[in-house]
Structure formats: structure tokens, C-alpha cells
Design a protein around this motif. Structure first.
Motif, PDB file in Angstrom:
ATOM      1  N   SER A 198       2.358   0.946  -4.258  1.00 39.77           N
ATOM      2  CA  SER A 198       1.349   0.510  -5.229  1.00 39.77           C
ATOM      3  C   SER A 198       0.117   1.404  -5.189  1.00 39.77           C
ATOM      4  O   SER A 198      -0.477   1.672  -6.229  1.00 39.77           O
ATOM      5  N   VAL A 199      -0.244   1.903  -4.012  1.00 46.06           N
ATOM      6  CA  VAL A 199      -1.362   2.853  -3.954  1.00 46.06           C
ATOM      7  C   VAL A 199      -1.047   4.053  -4.839  1.00 46.06           C
ATOM      8  O   VAL A 199      -1.861   4.473  -5.667  1.00 46.06           O
ATOM      9  N   ALA A 205      -4.226  -2.629  -3.427  1.00 49.03           N
ATOM     10  CA  ALA A 205      -3.077  -1.966  -2.799  1.00 49.03           C
ATOM     11  C   ALA A 205      -3.345  -1.725  -1.320  1.00 49.03           C
ATOM     12  O   ALA A 205      -2.464  -1.888  -0.476  1.00 49.03           O
ATOM     13  N   ALA A 228      -1.605   8.607   1.462  1.00 49.25           N
ATOM     14  CA  ALA A 228      -0.769   7.408   1.561  1.00 49.25           C
ATOM     15  C   ALA A 228       0.115   7.467   2.808  1.00 49.25           C
ATOM     16  O   ALA A 228       0.241   6.484   3.543  1.00 49.25           O
ATOM     17  N   ALA A 257      -6.763  -0.236  -6.525  1.00 47.88           N
ATOM     18  CA  ALA A 257      -6.484   0.560  -5.333  1.00 47.88           C
ATOM     19  C   ALA A 257      -6.891  -0.212  -4.080  1.00 47.88           C
ATOM     20  O   ALA A 257      -6.204  -0.173  -3.060  1.00 47.88           O
ATOM     21  N   SER A 308      -4.577   5.739 -12.656  1.00 48.69           N
ATOM     22  CA  SER A 308      -6.029   5.819 -12.775  1.00 48.69           C
ATOM     23  C   SER A 308      -6.474   7.273 -12.954  1.00 48.69           C
ATOM     24  O   SER A 308      -7.323   7.577 -13.794  1.00 48.69           O
ATOM     25  N   LEU A 351      -0.928   3.110  -8.689  1.00 48.43           N
ATOM     26  CA  LEU A 351      -2.235   2.791  -9.264  1.00 48.43           C
ATOM     27  C   LEU A 351      -3.147   4.009  -9.322  1.00 48.43           C
ATOM     28  O   LEU A 351      -3.808   4.255 -10.320  1.00 48.43           O
ATOM     29  N   VAL A 352      -3.146   4.779  -8.247  1.00 46.59           N
ATOM     30  CA  VAL A 352      -4.024   5.947  -8.235  1.00 46.59           C
ATOM     31  C   VAL A 352      -3.541   6.979  -9.257  1.00 46.59           C
ATOM     32  O   VAL A 352      -4.345   7.588  -9.955  1.00 46.59           O
ATOM     33  N   ILE A 369      -3.353  12.504  -2.693  1.00 48.99           N
ATOM     34  CA  ILE A 369      -3.166  11.063  -2.601  1.00 48.99           C
ATOM     35  C   ILE A 369      -1.866  10.750  -1.851  1.00 48.99           C
ATOM     36  O   ILE A 369      -1.807   9.843  -1.015  1.00 48.99           O
ATOM     37  N   LEU A 423     -10.147   1.334  -9.394  1.00 48.82           N
ATOM     38  CA  LEU A 423     -10.625   1.273  -8.011  1.00 48.82           C
ATOM     39  C   LEU A 423     -10.290  -0.078  -7.386  1.00 48.82           C
ATOM     40  O   LEU A 423      -9.813  -0.181  -6.263  1.00 48.82           O
TER      41      LEU A 423
END
Lengths: 411, 226
Positions: A34-35, A293, A380, A290, A42, A38-39, A376, A287
Motif C-alpha cells: 500500500s505504501v 500505509a 519501502a 501514506a 500521489s 499510494l506513493v 520509494i 500524505l
């Protein structure tokens, strides 16, 4: 005991309890996935916004008249005195830190080439306009300052016009009739595509400002002969937007004879700031997601700790045996710590696969922009290894403090 | 030349709630290299406590304990681990093999903590498994082996680091009579080859294999016969 042997022991232990290991990883997998999703989304949105800003002109200021005030009755937007060529020249010559300034007038008109016609707007602009609005010449050239002043009947057209009037063939040197008058096409513009609200940005025809004013009467009224509807000012790279805005406002207040304390009857706006502000809430939402997440990852870590504590208890006799045959406390601690890290990193890698896959599916289905940033991805994976260390430390420490005699007797 | 194991006035007390239990109450004992000793006694007699002290798994409350010339009380936790690893081989009643791990890997376990390279670990543990008659089953897991075979793996594990002392705590306690005899034959053979063997047992038949029998009662030696 060296690191390789520890790793082998850890992998063996995880393989023996494959199902439990997989379940323990689930939280980390979901967290990391999910991180990344979503990132990526975004970041994609952010880049789409920046691209949109660039297509308008990244550092563009828009200067327009505001509302008039007549005996306490306020007129509508644009009802105040219009901007003029004089304002354009004054801003160009007196304001420091501008890369280009252009006025704009426009008229609705019909273009004819051969047997085909197309209704569009003809915009009269100064040569600085193209760079200020981020237009790139695809073919041919833009008109010069001298051609602007002398009112030559030259046009530079967008790709929609090329498509509609010339069926995609090169229009350079062709004469088209605009409002019944012949104009020569001297250049074409590279495609910009649609705005996010669906407006075709390539359905444009540009001619020298004075030409449009003379031929179409645009920007002329009984009182003002040299009006422009809008002035565009391009701030040079590295200059302060707020400083330039303040300078232009001071200049225009003097030119428009506005008394100190009275309100401006014009507006100097930054399009980039407007769009960024409009998307502010979106990026804040990103944000927030995130952070959510990150919380999932945290919960995943607690799951790992739980499983590791169960594992330590279950393997009390094994720990006792290892201590009896010569394992130091550090060996036992490292064994469980490495197990926890391996668990989390494998979970992180699985989360990476799921996350990248999910992002690609999302981009495909939603027709949305995504950006998978390797930084990212690294963060992660790093975060999952950190979770492994952080939540593995306590169970590993507990294992290493066991008394071999009690541990060996443990039923 | 001093004895392999020297105990002087060993005392071990435990606190159980507000009671103080004297598990060992002044034990002095010498065991020479190459001896074959059985430590006997009923449950709670102190024999297991002595076993833990001789195996350097625990520290005495007072008294002196020297094993292979080393003052065990002076060793720190890491040093005592290294000492156990090099000096003592353990055999337990419940075998204590790692589940779902091959006989070879089980036998090689102490060598991991000696820091030996993989090839050397395989070579040595293979040799020990052959010595206890399990050369054909090195890739079997404990669940695929009989009790006697599991105990052979455990003996191979105890021997893999060439220890000076083999400590066996009720090594036949979980085995039938026939298998017990086979396992005891291995200990007899190992002792003939020069290894010091110390058995802890309450079975006279097992103790009879040893050449010296030490009997405990209430934390003190009541009999020491050769």
C-alpha cells in the motif's frame, strides 16, 4: 557463528513453518504494497499537475483588469479600464526579472482553406507570448517583433488546425482565409493535448497583435484604441514570484492613478500557484494515505513480533540445546533477529511485487498517471527490514536470556 | 598431574519461594581422564544438579570446580559457552534433536558454534555418524528414525567436537531394553577408546556398565565404589 550460517539456520526455521511464516508476513506485504501504490499514485498526480502547469507556462503571470467602481456600483469582472499596449511596454521595460511580456487580444472567426472551413479564435499576441505560454515551434518559425509592429498577415497554427484544415499535411507557406482576408501560415506549434478539464489546447491560431487589432477590430473601443484583454508576463528562472507581482502591482497602481488606500482595479495572478493550490488538498490526502500505509506496516510489525514470541516459546528446548552445545547468547539473539529480518524482507519483496503490480493495474484501469520512484521502493524495503529489526529485537533478546537448564527441561 | 574434574566442597542452593533448598551440600570428588563413572541416586538426591555443574551449565553457590584445568566459576558467559562447546559432549534422555532437520545437520550443530567451515562440518559429522552406525541415514529427519537411532544421532552430535568428557543424562530412559543395550555398548566402546564417560542414571543395569559408581542422597555422596 558467521552470518551465512545464521542465515541458513533462519531460512530453515522459516521453511519448517512455511504457512505460519507466510501469514506473519501478510501485514508487512500489505503495508509495503500500500505504501508503494499510494506513493506512486500521489507522485503521478503531482507530476501530472506539474506537466499541466508547464503546458500553461511554468512561471506565468496573468494580468487582467478588475471590476470598475462607479458611484458605489461595482461592475462585473473585467469592467475596469482595460490594459493597453502602453502597459505591456511599461511592464517590459520597467520590471526587472521578466523573461518576456506579451499582450493578447482575440476574435472569433472562421478559417477557410480550399473547400474546408473551421471556426476558431484568432489570437493576436506579441512574439514573447510563445515562450511565456510554453509553446514550442514544430515547423517553420514564429513572427518577429518587427513583423508584429508592421502588422503582417502571418499566422502560426496549432496541430488541431493542421489536422482540420490541411488533413495533417504541412501548411507552411499556404494561404488561408481568415474572416475573408488572406493570411500566410509561417509556423506550426507542437501538440499540447487537452487540459485536465477537457479543453483542446491545440485549436489555436496566432497572429501579430497589431494585425488582429487592425483586421478584426479586437481590443478597440470608442475610448481606448490600443487595449489588450490580458497581459502575460513570464518570470525569469530564479526570480521571486512575489517580488515581481509586487513590482507589477506598484507600477500599475501608478499608471492607473489609484489613490493610496484604494483597492486595485486589476489583478495579477500566478496560474501555477492557482493550480498548485487547487491540488494541495489532493497531495495532502496522498500524505494521509501514506501515513495510513505506514500504520499498516506498524501493525504488520506487531504481527511479526507476536509470531516471533510464539516461535521462541515453541523452540525453548532448541534454544536450550543450542546454548548447551556452545551457542553464545549473541548467537541465539542473532539467530532470531535474522529470522525476523528475513521474514520482513521477504514480506517486503512480496509487497513490492504486489504494490508495483497493483499500481500498474490501477494506472491501466483508471487511465491515471503513476510514477514508481526507485527511492520509494528502496525506502519501502528498508522500512520492512527496520520493522524486522525493531520488532524482532525483543523476542530475540528474550530467547538469548533463557537459562539452558530450564530451557532443556521445558515441556 | 591433577584430575580431569576436581570438585571441592561444592554447595548448590536454590530458593523456592521462601524456602532454601540445598541441592548439593558439600560435595568433593575427583574424576580422572578416561574414567567410566555412573552417578546414581533417587529423584531429588542432587545427581542432576551435579550433572549441570559438571556440564558447566550452572555455577555452584560455593566451593571449587575445576574441569580440564579450567576454573569454571571464573569464566564469563561467552567463555563458558566456548568451554562447553570444546570440552563437553551432552547426551539427553529425550535426545533433543532439532525437528525436520537431517541427522547430518543435527550432528553438526556444535560445529556451527565452533566456527568451522561448512565442508569441514559435513566431514566431521559424517565420520561420527558412521562411528555410531548411522552412516546410511544421514539425510533422515528425527521423525524418520527410531528412538535408538535418534539417540545415536545425539551421541554423534556429542562426539563431533572431540570433547574430553561425555555427559549422559539418563541416556536409555526413553528406550526399550534391547535398544538400551545397543546404546550402552556404544558408550562402553567410546570409553575403551579413551573418552571419559559420566552417566547419570537411577537404573542399576545401566550403572553396572561403569567401572565406578557414585551414589547421592540428600545432596551428599553416600557411596563411591569402584
Amino acid at each position: 557463528m558467521n552470518a551465512l550460517a545464521s542465515l541458513r539456520v533462519a531460512l530453515t526455521a522459516l521453511r519448517i513453518n512455511a504457512l505460519r511464516s507466510a501469514l506473519a508476513m501478510l501485514g508487512v506485504i500489505i503495508g509495503v504494497a500500500s505504501v508503494i501504490v499510494l506513493v506512486s499514485i500521489s507522485e503521478g498526480t503531482k507530476q501530472a499537475v506539474e506537466a499541466q502547469i508547464a503546458s500553461f507556462g511554468a512561471n506565468l503571470l496573468i494580468i487582467r483588469p478588475g471590476s470598475s467602481m462607479f458611484g458605489g456600483r461595482r461592475g462585473g469582472a473585467g469592467s475596469a479600464d482595460p490594459m493597453t499596449d502602453g502597459d505591456v511596454v511599461a511592464i517590459r521595460t520597467e520590471i526587472a526579472g521578466l523573461a518576456g511580456v506579451s499582450g493578447e487580444v482575440s476574435a472569433s472567426t472562421t478559417l477557410v482553406f480550399g473547400g474546408i472551413n473551421w471556426t476558431s479564435r484568432i489570437q493576436g499576441v506579441n512574439p514573447d507570448y510563445f515562450s511565456a505560454r510554453g509553446w514550442v515551434i514544430a515547423e517553420g518559425r514564429a513572427f518577429s517583433g518587427a513583423e508584429d509592429v508592421s502588422g503582417r498577415r502571418y499566422v502560426v497554427v496549432g496541430q488541431t488546425i493542421v489536422q482540420e484544415l490541411f488533413d495533417g499535411a504541412s501548411p507552411l507557406g499556404q494561404a488561408i482565409r481568415i474572416g475573408g482576408q488572406p493570411f500566410e501560415v509561417i509556423g506550426t506549434l507542437e501538440r499540447k493535448g487537452e487540459t485536465s478539464w477537457g479543453q483542446d489546447q491545440d485549436d489555436v491560431v496566432f497572429a501579430p497583435l497589431s494585425t488582429v487589432r487592425q483586421r478584426f477590430g479586437a481590443g478597440m473601443s470608442a475610448t481606448v484604441r490600443d487595449a489588450v484583454s490580458t497581459i502575460y508576463a513570464d518570470i525569469a528562472p530564479g526570480e521571486s514570484t512575489s517580488r515581481v507581482i509586487a513590482d507589477i502591482e506598484d507600477l500599475l497602481r501608478i499608471r492607473r492613478e489609484i489613490q493610496p488606500g484604494a483597492e486595485d482595479d486589476f489583478a495579477v495572478g500566478s496560474l501555477a500557484e492557482f493550480i498548485r493550490a487547487r491540488n494541495e488538498t489532493e497531495s495532502q490526502l496522498g500524505l494521509l494515505l501514506a501515513v495510513g500505509a505506514g500504520i499498516v506496516l506498524l501493525v504488520g510489525g506487531i504481527g511479526i513480533m507476536n509470531i516471533m514470541l510464539v516461535s521462541v516459546t515453541e523452540r525453548t528446548r532448541e534454544i536450550g540445546l543450542r546454548l548447551a552445545v556452545g551457542a553464545r547468547r549473541a548467537d541465539v539473539r542473532n539467530q532470531f533477529l535474522i529470522e525476523s529480518i528475513v521474514l520482513c524482507v521477504i514480506g517486503g519483496l512480496a509487497g513490492l511485487v504486489v504494490g508495483v503490480g497493483g499500481t500498474l493495474v490501477y494506472a491501466e484501469v483508471g487511465q491515471l498517471d503513476i510514477v514508481i520512484d526507485p527511492v520509494i521502493v528502496a525506502i519501502a524495503i528498508g522500512a520492512s527490514a527496520f520493522v524486522g529489526v525493531f520488532f524482532g529485537l525483543y523476542p530475540a533478546h528474550r530467547a538469548s536470556r533463557l537459562n539452558p537448564i530450564d530451557a532443556l527441561r521445558f515441556e | 598431574m591433577s584430575a580431569l574434574i576436581e570438585c571441592r566442597d561444592l554447595v548448590k542452593t536454590y530458593e523456592m519461594g521462601d524456602q532454601v533448598v540445598h541441592a548439593l551440600n558439600g560435595v568433593s570428588l575427583d574424576i580422572e581422564a578416561g574414567e567410566y563413572v555412573a552417578i546414581m541416586g533417587t529423584s531429588g538426591s542432587g545427581k542432576s544438579t551435579l550433572m549441570n555443574l559438571l556440564g558447566a551449565l550452572d555455577q555452584p553457590t560455593s566451593g571449587e570446580l575445576r574441569i580440564a584445568g579450567e576454573d569454571v566459576r571464573a569464566l564469563g558467559p561467552d567463555a563458558v559457552s566456548r568451554f562447553r562447546n570444546r570440552t563437553i559432549g551432552f547426551v539427553f534422555q529425550q535426545f533433543n534433536l532439532l525437528p525436520r532437520t537431517s541427522a547430518l545437520e543435527n550432528a553438526a550443530l556444535p560445529l556451527i558454534y565452533s566456527g568451522l567451515p561448512h565442508a569441514e562440518r559435513v566431514k566431521r559429522s559424517m565420520a561420527r555418524l558412521q562411528q555410531v552406525g548411522l552412516g546410511e541415514r544421514t539425510d533422515h529427519h528425527p521423525a524418520q528414525l527410531s528412538g535408538g537411532q535418534q539417540q545415536r544421532v545425539a551421541i554423534a552430535r556429542a562426539l563431533v567436537n572431540d570433547p574430553k568428557i561425555l555427559l549422559a543424562d539418563e541416556p536409555t530412559g526413553a528406550l526399550d531394553t534391547k535398544t538400551s543395550a545397543d546404546i550402552m555398548a556404544i558408550f562402553d566402546q567410546l570409553n575403551r577408546e579413551g573418552i571419559t564417560v559420566i552417566l547419570v542414571t537411577h537404573e542399576q543395569e545401566v550403572a553396572d556398565h561403569a567401572r565406578r559408581q557414585i551414589v547421592f542422597r540428600d545432596g551428599v555422596i553416600v557411596e563411591d565404589r569402584s
